[in-house]
Design a protein around this motif. Sequence first.
Motif, PDB file in Angstrom:
ATOM      1  N   ASN A 180       0.814  -1.222   0.000  1.00  0.00           N
ATOM      2  CA  ASN A 180       0.000   0.000   0.000  1.00  0.00           C
ATOM      3  C   ASN A 180       0.844   1.266   0.000  1.00  0.00           C
ATOM      4  OD1 ASN A 180      -2.309  -1.569   0.054  1.00  0.00           O
ATOM      5  ND2 ASN A 180      -2.633  -1.367   2.253  1.00  0.00           N
ATOM      6  N   ILE A 181       1.910   1.277   0.821  1.00  0.00           N
ATOM      7  CA  ILE A 181       2.728   2.493   0.887  1.00  0.00           C
ATOM      8  C   ILE A 181       3.508   2.695  -0.410  1.00  0.00           C
ATOM      9  CG2 ILE A 181       4.687   1.320   1.971  1.00  0.00           C
ATOM     10  CD1 ILE A 181       3.508   4.973   2.532  1.00  0.00           C
ATOM     11  N   LYS A 182       3.922   1.589  -1.023  1.00  0.00           N
ATOM     12  CA  LYS A 182       4.658   1.699  -2.284  1.00  0.00           C
ATOM     13  C   LYS A 182       3.739   2.202  -3.398  1.00  0.00           C
ATOM     14  CE  LYS A 182       8.679   1.241  -4.244  1.00  0.00           C
ATOM     15  NZ  LYS A 182       9.812   2.075  -3.800  1.00  0.00           N
ATOM     16  N   ALA A 183       2.483   1.806  -3.335  1.00  0.00           N
ATOM     17  CA  ALA A 183       1.513   2.284  -4.330  1.00  0.00           C
ATOM     18  C   ALA A 183       1.194   3.759  -4.105  1.00  0.00           C
ATOM     19  CB  ALA A 183       0.240   1.448  -4.258  1.00  0.00           C
ATOM     20  N   ALA A 184       1.139   4.156  -2.828  1.00  0.00           N
ATOM     21  CA  ALA A 184       0.802   5.545  -2.508  1.00  0.00           C
ATOM     22  C   ALA A 184       1.977   6.482  -2.740  1.00  0.00           C
ATOM     23  CB  ALA A 184       0.339   5.641  -1.049  1.00  0.00           C
ATOM     24  N   GLN A 185       3.197   5.961  -2.528  1.00  0.00           N
ATOM     25  CA  GLN A 185       4.396   6.779  -2.729  1.00  0.00           C
ATOM     26  C   GLN A 185       5.484   5.915  -3.385  1.00  0.00           C
ATOM     27  OE1 GLN A 185       6.473   8.965  -3.736  1.00  0.00           O
ATOM     28  NE2 GLN A 185       5.652  10.455  -2.247  1.00  0.00           N
ATOM     29  N   PRO A 186       5.455   5.814  -4.715  1.00  0.00           N
ATOM     30  CA  PRO A 186       6.408   4.953  -5.439  1.00  0.00           C
ATOM     31  C   PRO A 186       7.869   5.348  -5.244  1.00  0.00           C
ATOM     32  CG  PRO A 186       4.567   5.607  -6.844  1.00  0.00           C
ATOM     33  CD  PRO A 186       4.481   6.447  -5.621  1.00  0.00           C
ATOM     34  N   GLU A 187       8.116   6.594  -4.833  1.00  0.00           N
ATOM     35  CA  GLU A 187       9.496   7.071  -4.728  1.00  0.00           C
ATOM     36  C   GLU A 187      10.109   6.839  -3.343  1.00  0.00           C
ATOM     37  OE1 GLU A 187       9.937  11.068  -6.121  1.00  0.00           O
ATOM     38  OE2 GLU A 187       8.583  10.753  -7.823  1.00  0.00           O
ATOM     39  N   CYS A 188       9.378   6.164  -2.451  1.00  0.00           N
ATOM     40  CA  CYS A 188       9.955   5.859  -1.141  1.00  0.00           C
ATOM     41  C   CYS A 188      10.596   4.471  -1.175  1.00  0.00           C
ATOM     42  CB  CYS A 188       8.895   5.924  -0.040  1.00  0.00           C
ATOM     43  SG  CYS A 188       7.751   4.526  -0.018  1.00  0.00           S
ATOM     44  N   THR A 189      11.427   4.188  -0.183  1.00  0.00           N
ATOM     45  CA  THR A 189      12.048   2.878  -0.038  1.00  0.00           C
ATOM     46  C   THR A 189      11.435   2.195   1.175  1.00  0.00           C
ATOM     47  OG1 THR A 189      14.146   3.626  -0.987  1.00  0.00           O
ATOM     48  CG2 THR A 189      14.206   1.631   0.353  1.00  0.00           C
ATOM     49  N   VAL A 190      10.874   1.014   0.968  1.00  0.00           N
ATOM     50  CA  VAL A 190      10.197   0.299   2.053  1.00  0.00           C
ATOM     51  C   VAL A 190      11.159  -0.686   2.707  1.00  0.00           C
ATOM     52  CG1 VAL A 190       8.260  -1.193   2.676  1.00  0.00           C
ATOM     53  CG2 VAL A 190       7.996   0.520   0.862  1.00  0.00           C
ATOM     54  N   LEU A 191      11.306  -0.561   4.013  1.00  0.00           N
ATOM     55  CA  LEU A 191      12.097  -1.507   4.805  1.00  0.00           C
ATOM     56  C   LEU A 191      11.140  -2.320   5.667  1.00  0.00           C
ATOM     57  CD1 LEU A 191      15.117   0.705   6.004  1.00  0.00           C
ATOM     58  CD2 LEU A 191      14.906  -0.680   3.934  1.00  0.00           C
ATOM     59  N   SER A 192      11.175  -3.630   5.501  1.00  0.00           N
ATOM     60  CA  SER A 192      10.254  -4.504   6.235  1.00  0.00           C
ATOM     61  C   SER A 192      10.958  -5.159   7.413  1.00  0.00           C
ATOM     62  CB  SER A 192       9.686  -5.582   5.301  1.00  0.00           C
ATOM     63  OG  SER A 192       8.933  -4.975   4.267  1.00  0.00           O
ATOM     64  N   PHE A 193      10.325  -5.061   8.577  1.00  0.00           N
ATOM     65  CA  PHE A 193      10.875  -5.603   9.811  1.00  0.00           C
ATOM     66  C   PHE A 193      10.039  -6.787  10.283  1.00  0.00           C
ATOM     67  CE2 PHE A 193      12.220  -1.254   9.422  1.00  0.00           C
ATOM     68  CZ  PHE A 193      13.532  -1.246   9.873  1.00  0.00           C
ATOM     69  N   GLU A 194      10.551  -7.503  11.272  1.00  0.00           N
ATOM     70  CA  GLU A 194       9.841  -8.668  11.784  1.00  0.00           C
ATOM     71  C   GLU A 194       8.495  -8.289  12.383  1.00  0.00           C
ATOM     72  OE1 GLU A 194       9.175 -12.549  12.074  1.00  0.00           O
ATOM     73  OE2 GLU A 194      10.988 -11.662  11.216  1.00  0.00           O
ATOM     74  N   GLY A 195       8.423  -7.115  12.977  1.00  0.00           N
ATOM     75  CA  GLY A 195       7.173  -6.649  13.567  1.00  0.00           C
ATOM     76  C   GLY A 195       7.164  -5.131  13.653  1.00  0.00           C
ATOM     77  N   TYR A 196       6.034  -4.567  14.086  1.00  0.00           N
ATOM     78  CA  TYR A 196       5.916  -3.110  14.165  1.00  0.00           C
ATOM     79  C   TYR A 196       6.772  -2.492  15.264  1.00  0.00           C
ATOM     80  CZ  TYR A 196       2.123  -3.943  10.932  1.00  0.00           C
ATOM     81  OH  TYR A 196       1.407  -4.349   9.845  1.00  0.00           O
TER      82      TYR A 196
END
Length: 297
Positions: A180-196
């Motif tokens: 969702n965040i990548k679709a809303a802001q394609p120019e950001c870099t998403v870092l995924s963690f084990e949990g919030y």
Amino acid sequence: MQKFFTKPLVILVAVVALMAFMGCSQAPEKAAETTGEKAAAPAEKAPAKDRIEAIKERGVLVCGVKDAVVPFGYVDEKTNQIIGFDVDVCKYLADELGVKMETKAVTSATRIPMVAQGSIDIAAATMTHKLSRDDVIDFSITYFMDGQKILVAKDGGINSVADLAGKKVGTAKGSTSEKNIKAAQPECTVLSFEGYPQAFLALKQGKVSAVTTDSTILLGLKNSDENPDNWVIAGDYISAEPYGLGLPENESNFRDFVNGALMKMWRSGDYQKIYNKWFGKDTNYYLPLTWQMELWP
């Protein structure tokens, strides 16, 4: 001359006797073929036991819940037990079945596999009902409604998703927030963690500029911090996030029970009591109840 024929005669008699024996031993099979009879087929495997029956027999409803997402599911420091909104929903379902409740900790990445593998009976784990997930497991009707936003530092200069261009954003592995965040802001870099909590720690350490997920989870992160005023939930909703309970696929009896119990909970007012316990005005996670559960006649 008599002596000459004695030995062949003995051999002939033996051969005739052997053929007669073989004919007798094969007669039943030939008879079966001529009458059209066939050998009995092996018995079909007995169908798997209905899940509701299995749960009642074992006396326990096994629920997969988060253990680090306030206030949906987290460990109570005093009792070392997992508590939260999702846990109370599961407790209601267990009471309706007349059994005890057992919780197992899940993450965004493990909750669907654990349902599919049968490790848990149900997943109450802040899970958005999406058609793509419906290929693997089934879902209940919506039991909680939320939307995705971003959590940022109060003085960080970020007021909306538009400000995240060229910046790093943290979220949890296996969540809808990643896409969702990548679709809303394609120019950001998403870092995924084990949990919030890990994503929030990265925000506090300056490794990411924002954390994104459902607003109530962000509210739990913010207000559980030692300095909640340092953080702001910013911008408009990125997406709608209707939560469903994850259920084993193609087990309609169990799904019907869960849906019926949820509707009963809403009609009786028990849902509102549980909701207000965790999201009411007297809590740190106040969120007005503004949506209506789907109720079937």
